[in-house]
Design a protein around this motif. Sequence first.
Motif: not given
Lengths: 259, 330, 284
Positions: B56-57, B59-60, B162, B201-204, B207-208, B327, B330
């Motif tokens: 998903s990124s 960095e990943e 994210d 922000i509700k979520a990071y 993916d979708s 970090a 978040k």
Amino acid sequence: MKKSFFKNIFIALVFTFLYLPIIILVIYSFNASKMNVLFTTFTFSWYKTLFYNKDLLEAFFNTLIIAATSTIISTIIGTLSAVGLNKYNFFGKSLILKLIYIPIVIPEIVLGISLLSIYTLTKLELGMFTLILSHIAFSIPFVIVSVRTTISKELNSIEEAAKDLGASPLKTFMLITLPIIKPGVVSGATLALTLSLDDVVISYFTAGPGSNTLPLKIYSMIKTGITPDVNALSTLLLLATIIILTVSTITQSRKVVTK
Amino acid sequence: MKKVIMFIIVLFIVTGCENKSENTLNVLNWSSYIPDEVITSFEKEYNIKVNYGTYSSNEELLAKISSSKEGTYDVIFPSDYMVELMREKGLIEKLDTTKITNLNHLNPLFLGQEYDPNNLYSIPFLSTIVVIAVNRENITDEITSYNDLLNDKYKNNIVFLDDQRIVIGMALLATNHDMNDTSIEALNDAKEWLLKMKKNIKAYDSDSPKTFLITKETDIGVMWNAEAEIAREENENIEIIYPREGHAISIDNYCIASSAKNVENAYLFIDYLMRYESAFDIVAEYPYISPLRIEQKSEVFPGDIFKNGYYVKNIGSRMKDYDKLWADIK
Amino acid sequence: MKKNNLFKAISIIPVIIYSITLILLPLLYIFFLSFQKNDSYGGIIYELTLTNYFTIIDLTYLKVFLKSALIGIITTVLCILISYPFALILKNKSSKVQNLCTKLVMVPFLTNSLIRTYGWIVLLRKNGVINATLQALHITNAPLNLMYNNIGIIIGMTYTLLPFMILPLCSAVFKIDKSLIEAAKDLGASRMQIFKNIIVPESISGVFNGSLMVFIPAIGYFFIADILGGGKEMIIGNLIKNQFLTARNWPLGSAISIFLILITFILVKIYQKLGGKMDDLGGM
């Protein structure tokens, strides 16, 4: 009268909590809409599309292979170890006895990353092999513990007697020990199987290309958007679990009756 | 019982042998990027089994490639700055462009970019920009800038990608800095901005993020253009906004991981995806901007992505500061 | 004599090899890693340092530790609050009902935990089943924020880990001698006195066992925090996962893991001091 009514309500609430998410999934597996938001019309079509979802089926078969292999191997090693650790003394035994509890108590993620680190260090390629190895790693202690509960002082004295009568250790193990510890072996194997089928955390770190497991596949699908064929697969698996449990309960109660 | 065990062992041996078949290809790609059907038809045509993994990124991806044994993956899809970084680190191989027959399908606009000036290591696959998607059923305010999202009214109502470089880059743009600024003042400004944003922000989710808008979990989302356009297909009240400060450009590329084991198959795969039909099938499902000369499905015109757009750049060891900041917020 | 040695060998050598290669060495290796430097691209620089341990006492990480501990404690307490009445009510039922009920607790546990977590998304989201029902019944006007926050994580954790509390607690409570309670009743003891003086002391081992098996996973199950926390609520599990799989800082991830092992060992020691047996932890 009133009190017992509230008591039953409490039990019912606990079961509602436990079963609600599952019932929802079962209901949505018959829903024509793809988004899992509104229930539109009733359909069986997801059960059909399921059999064309190659990735999902492959992940499912991978899971079965990993679970079967790791359960067989960890049950064999775990059973032998439980007996051996009970019977013999050797240098470093106390250390081994401490080590085997580690996978049971430490958070799975720690075991996952430490296995990943050691695989990377030894240049093992991540894939089915590392997954099976990791599943064996976390299953063995549960088998050992579960077999140990069935090893008693009486067993030791029977084994002694067999030895005095000239039976070889292997023969003693096969003919005397194994039948006595069988319930422990069976419950240990069942535990190993369930743990392996449902493992997310350790598999997450030790899987490689082409070795997706069902939990990992579902994890990635939850993130990118789940299709109701996953609900259909889960419904089928749930049905299988319930059937197996019912059959085992019935056969068990029959055994009790015939006894 | 014995029979069952024997059966399982036989099954395992059979499938174990099957897995050993040489004709495989290990692909690691962004999630929600290539429709399953395209992969399946490639497998059928060439009789190659594709082991398809996702990330998903960038960095990943970097973590996966650098931690797994060399040769674990064949084809990967790093974005611009990650191509440069992976090349420096020797994680990708030089491409043999003679093996890619469909090279002439490319729109020259996308070639020779700063991160790989001669396209020796990478060939563009898809590109995208970051946009703001707003559900106009519930939000009527004028939104033109990232700073408009700081509005207290949007409490718990925004979904962000994210992705640390994109989100920090966006905060830098919003606070009048360069998107790749690594100075302490700039990063402090970005941190402050993101901490102010936090309540909204509700979520990071990378993916979708579209799901959040489609299910009306949030009314606003900062996401890739294709995600926003898919959300709009589901709900016509969704408006796509191109923020005033500019947008992050992301060009994802075909690269071959160093010591890849199935190089020939990798070229076949790349060439297959560069056919006009495959490219069209891909953008039909995920309306990103294709660098091929095909009829685009996205409303973003290929030439426009560079206007007011900024690349995420390789910042070398300063990545550490970004990791820390990420970090922190978040 | 030779045969004897052979059986000794096949029963002992595998477990020795196993516990050394798959438990001891991996843990020693991450212990070693936790004292190394990293080069910010994911490489490890083999140079002794304490940096990683100084880093984890930084405010950023301390906050995550505290939040994880809080989530773990709340989850454990919720599990106890659900399991105790459950076990006590069932105690007065026939053993047939008891058996059926414990089996019924196991069934959801045997289905995939991720798919059950997904079930919670469908239930908890803004337009999910729970909010829709509450609004239809005019209990609430606006949808409640039940997920993408700590509430969602706690619900998910409690749900996933509840069987680990219910089962040991039930087996402890079911074992309590009924005549003991009857005798206390005859002597005029109040319900509270019976609970405090008989039931709690007789079942506390089950509580300790369950608490350990709930608390420890609750600070490590990153996927629940990930799915129900919306990627912005982190617990220690996410922190470790991120260091290994995105931030490429294995030494720091190892240091956090060592810290987590330390917490686990302290908890296990407390458990043992309180009279808990190690073998009870592995059985279900």
